[in-house]
Design a protein around this motif. Sequence first.
Motif, PDB file in Angstrom:
ATOM      1  N   SER A 184      10.200  -2.659  -0.587  1.00 60.74           N
ATOM      2  CA  SER A 184       9.334  -2.584   0.587  1.00 60.74           C
ATOM      3  C   SER A 184       7.873  -2.403   0.180  1.00 60.74           C
ATOM      4  O   SER A 184       6.978  -3.059   0.721  1.00 60.74           O
ATOM      5  CB  SER A 184       9.785  -1.436   1.483  1.00 60.74           C
ATOM      6  N   SER A 185       7.620  -1.540  -0.790  1.00 65.23           N
ATOM      7  CA  SER A 185       6.255  -1.314  -1.271  1.00 65.23           C
ATOM      8  C   SER A 185       5.679  -2.577  -1.906  1.00 65.23           C
ATOM      9  O   SER A 185       4.513  -2.920  -1.688  1.00 65.23           O
ATOM     10  CB  SER A 185       6.221  -0.180  -2.288  1.00 65.23           C
ATOM     11  N   ILE A 186       6.500  -3.273  -2.676  1.00 68.43           N
ATOM     12  CA  ILE A 186       6.049  -4.503  -3.332  1.00 68.43           C
ATOM     13  C   ILE A 186       5.708  -5.568  -2.295  1.00 68.43           C
ATOM     14  O   ILE A 186       4.660  -6.213  -2.365  1.00 68.43           O
ATOM     15  CB  ILE A 186       7.112  -5.017  -4.322  1.00 68.43           C
ATOM     16  N   LEU A 187       6.577  -5.744  -1.314  1.00 69.09           N
ATOM     17  CA  LEU A 187       6.319  -6.740  -0.272  1.00 69.09           C
ATOM     18  C   LEU A 187       5.089  -6.376   0.552  1.00 69.09           C
ATOM     19  O   LEU A 187       4.292  -7.250   0.926  1.00 69.09           O
ATOM     20  CB  LEU A 187       7.548  -6.906   0.619  1.00 69.09           C
ATOM     21  N   PHE A 188       4.909  -5.086   0.817  1.00 68.10           N
ATOM     22  CA  PHE A 188       3.734  -4.646   1.566  1.00 68.10           C
ATOM     23  C   PHE A 188       2.465  -4.913   0.764  1.00 68.10           C
ATOM     24  O   PHE A 188       1.452  -5.367   1.297  1.00 68.10           O
ATOM     25  CB  PHE A 188       3.862  -3.165   1.922  1.00 68.10           C
ATOM     26  N   PHE A 189       2.522  -4.666  -0.540  1.00 70.69           N
ATOM     27  CA  PHE A 189       1.379  -4.950  -1.411  1.00 70.69           C
ATOM     28  C   PHE A 189       1.015  -6.433  -1.354  1.00 70.69           C
ATOM     29  O   PHE A 189      -0.146  -6.799  -1.194  1.00 70.69           O
ATOM     30  CB  PHE A 189       1.694  -4.539  -2.849  1.00 70.69           C
ATOM     31  N   HIS A 190       2.013  -7.300  -1.496  1.00 75.71           N
ATOM     32  CA  HIS A 190       1.746  -8.738  -1.456  1.00 75.71           C
ATOM     33  C   HIS A 190       1.208  -9.160  -0.093  1.00 75.71           C
ATOM     34  O   HIS A 190       0.336 -10.034  -0.014  1.00 75.71           O
ATOM     35  CB  HIS A 190       2.993  -9.535  -1.829  1.00 75.71           C
ATOM     36  N   HIS A 191       1.689  -8.551   0.962  1.00 78.26           N
ATOM     37  CA  HIS A 191       1.175  -8.847   2.302  1.00 78.26           C
ATOM     38  C   HIS A 191      -0.308  -8.469   2.384  1.00 78.26           C
ATOM     39  O   HIS A 191      -1.134  -9.263   2.861  1.00 78.26           O
ATOM     40  CB  HIS A 191       1.983  -8.104   3.364  1.00 78.26           C
ATOM     41  N   CYS A 192      -0.670  -7.277   1.905  1.00 78.78           N
ATOM     42  CA  CYS A 192      -2.067  -6.832   1.930  1.00 78.78           C
ATOM     43  C   CYS A 192      -2.936  -7.737   1.064  1.00 78.78           C
ATOM     44  O   CYS A 192      -4.055  -8.091   1.444  1.00 78.78           O
ATOM     45  CB  CYS A 192      -2.192  -5.392   1.444  1.00 78.78           C
ATOM     46  N   ARG A 193      -2.418  -8.125  -0.074  1.00 78.94           N
ATOM     47  CA  ARG A 193      -3.167  -9.006  -0.974  1.00 78.94           C
ATOM     48  C   ARG A 193      -3.415 -10.358  -0.304  1.00 78.94           C
ATOM     49  O   ARG A 193      -4.500 -10.907  -0.390  1.00 78.94           O
ATOM     50  CB  ARG A 193      -2.396  -9.179  -2.276  1.00 78.94           C
ATOM     51  N   TRP A 194      -2.403 -10.892   0.359  1.00 80.49           N
ATOM     52  CA  TRP A 194      -2.555 -12.166   1.058  1.00 80.49           C
ATOM     53  C   TRP A 194      -3.586 -12.036   2.183  1.00 80.49           C
ATOM     54  O   TRP A 194      -4.443 -12.895   2.344  1.00 80.49           O
ATOM     55  CB  TRP A 194      -1.221 -12.639   1.606  1.00 80.49           C
TER      56      TRP A 194
END
Length: 104
Positions: free
Chosen positions: A18-28
């Motif tokens: 969940s943290s990894i996906l949230f990070f990628h979402h924020c980066r995008w």
Amino acid sequence: DRVKQYMRFRNIPPDIQSSILFFHHCRWEASQTLDERETLSLLPQPLQLDISFAVKEKVIHTVPILESLPIIIQKRIAHALRPQVYAPRDNPIIYNVGDIGWDL
């Protein structure tokens, strides 16, 4: 999605996923690209420098000591800058005037 495949393959715990996906979402959301560096690497270096500077020129010009440098040095610094994206729950390091910083 390669990230999800990797996490499944490595059996990453759901909370970390969940943290990894949230990070990628924020980066995008911040850049609308996942690997700008890889895209630029396909171009000749002078063009890479020009593009990096065009994208990051405002940042360079907010730092007085950088603004007074020759343009080629400004371009090289702009090219060396790496975006740092943090999720709201992260605790990013913020530098204040007078602090010694190791990252720009």
